[in-house]
Motif scaffolding. Sequence first.
Motif, short mmCIF file in Angstrom:
data_model
loop_
_atom_site.label_atom_id
_atom_site.label_comp_id
_atom_site.label_asym_id
_atom_site.label_seq_id
_atom_site.Cartn_x
_atom_site.Cartn_y
_atom_site.Cartn_z
N THR A 226 -52.37 44.33 13.38
CA THR A 226 -52.01 43.31 14.45
C THR A 226 -50.65 43.87 14.85
O THR A 226 -50.42 43.49 16.20
N LEU B 137 -46.53 38.01 18.63
CA LEU B 137 -47.75 37.11 18.85
C LEU B 137 -48.24 37.17 20.18
O LEU B 137 -49.22 37.62 20.61
N GLN B 138 -47.23 36.92 21.29
CA GLN B 138 -47.52 37.08 22.68
C GLN B 138 -47.78 38.61 22.97
O GLN B 138 -48.63 38.76 23.86
N LYS C 196 -51.41 39.07 22.03
CA LYS C 196 -52.36 38.32 22.76
C LYS C 196 -52.44 38.95 24.25
O LYS C 196 -53.61 39.09 24.78
N GLU C 197 -51.30 39.70 24.75
CA GLU C 197 -51.53 40.18 25.83
C GLU C 197 -52.39 41.69 25.85
O GLU C 197 -53.27 41.87 26.61
N PHE D 16 -54.83 41.71 23.73
CA PHE D 16 -56.28 41.11 23.55
C PHE D 16 -56.95 40.90 24.70
O PHE D 16 -58.07 41.06 25.23
N SER D 17 -55.90 40.18 25.62
CA SER D 17 -56.45 39.85 26.88
C SER D 17 -56.91 40.94 27.74
O SER D 17 -58.04 40.93 28.55
N ARG E 83 -60.22 42.12 26.61
CA ARG E 83 -61.12 41.31 26.88
C ARG E 83 -61.70 41.53 28.20
O ARG E 83 -62.75 40.92 28.59
N ARG F 197 -50.54 48.51 21.93
CA ARG F 197 -51.13 47.35 21.56
C ARG F 197 -52.91 47.31 21.63
O ARG F 197 -53.56 47.13 20.87
#
Length: 403
Positions: A65, A207-208, A211-212, A214-215, A218, A345
Amino acid sequence: MNEIETPLFKNKTYVLLLIAGIFAVVGFSMFLTTTTWYVITELGSAGSLGLVLVAATVPRLIMMTFGGVVADRYKKTTIMFGTNLAQSLLLLILFLLVDTDNMNLWILLILAGLFGALDAFFGPASTSMIPKIVKRHQLQKANAYFQGVDQVAFIAGPVLAGIIMESFEISTSYFIATILVFLSAFVIFPPFIKEAPAEDLGKTTPLQNFKEGFSYIRKSNFLLVGIIVLITLNFFSFGTLHVAIPLIVDNFNGTPINLSIMESALGIGTLSSTILLSFVKIKRKGLVSTLGLFATLIVTLIFSQVSSLLLLTIVVFFIGFSMSFVFIPFFTAAQERTDSRIMGRVMSIIFLAMNGFDPIAYGLVSGLASIGVNIQTIIMTFSLIGIVIAITVYLKAKHYVRN
């Protein structure tokens, strides 16, 4: 790179990356083959093998991660150098403990976990570096060559480990692996390679950044379905075979050479198809990836019905041959569709999703085997479930198979 296109094998950075990959993968595959044989013969149970494989994968998944975030924030050569150097030190410790008969299951679990955690940084860095150093239209060929070199190395590793363990000691195989991984670190030493600085991601937290990434995935139907395809491949075929092959060889009274030959057959099959893919341009990458998954699972089902080491080795070759048609088209499409600033990422999340179910497969397969379920019955059941998923993807995910 210059404005004038540089052929792949005249691209110094790409060639050094290939050479480093050869040493790293030979060393890693030797570590894998040596460890599986050591656990089966010295620690003596399918359950122990499953525990070691889980220990090698769970920390890897946890650290992955952050692996992609690190790959986007720092120079990829620095990450790969540091990873290989640390892994060579771990292999040296393995050699010393096994050579002096001071190894036990708990120490092996810890060292395997550390080794896997380090690998979480190498994968995203090396994969995301390829689109950084080659032209866009060279990506499929570059990936095919890169995977081909990896498979040559993966073939050499088990054969070398088997010969060394047959002729000398198990510890000697760890020692040679140590040298090879150290050579990989030497080749990828950052001053040898001209790499552009990493892009500034600002003051955002890891973490941000994750998340970017992952977004980003998605929002892409193609990437989501491709990840499902890779999960199915790894969980229901490749992950299962990691546990099954050494157990089957042992059940049929095979030797380290038999284990090496069978694992090499898997690599030779994959190498054969990667060579083919370096010459054949794929337009509908999603369709080819789905059909490759279906073919791999069909051959895995055949594998579950064979009771001869020779025939099993031949079938394993075709499993390897089919697998390249799953991951090379998808990786190439993912690299083509992803912004360079977020490449590390995205690739780390793809690796995370692809390998996230491996520990479950290892634990489930070894657990079932340890309570007496026939290993080939397990393979048959897993491959049938995987085939159902592959058919569902083909029928339902029209956007993926049309691209």
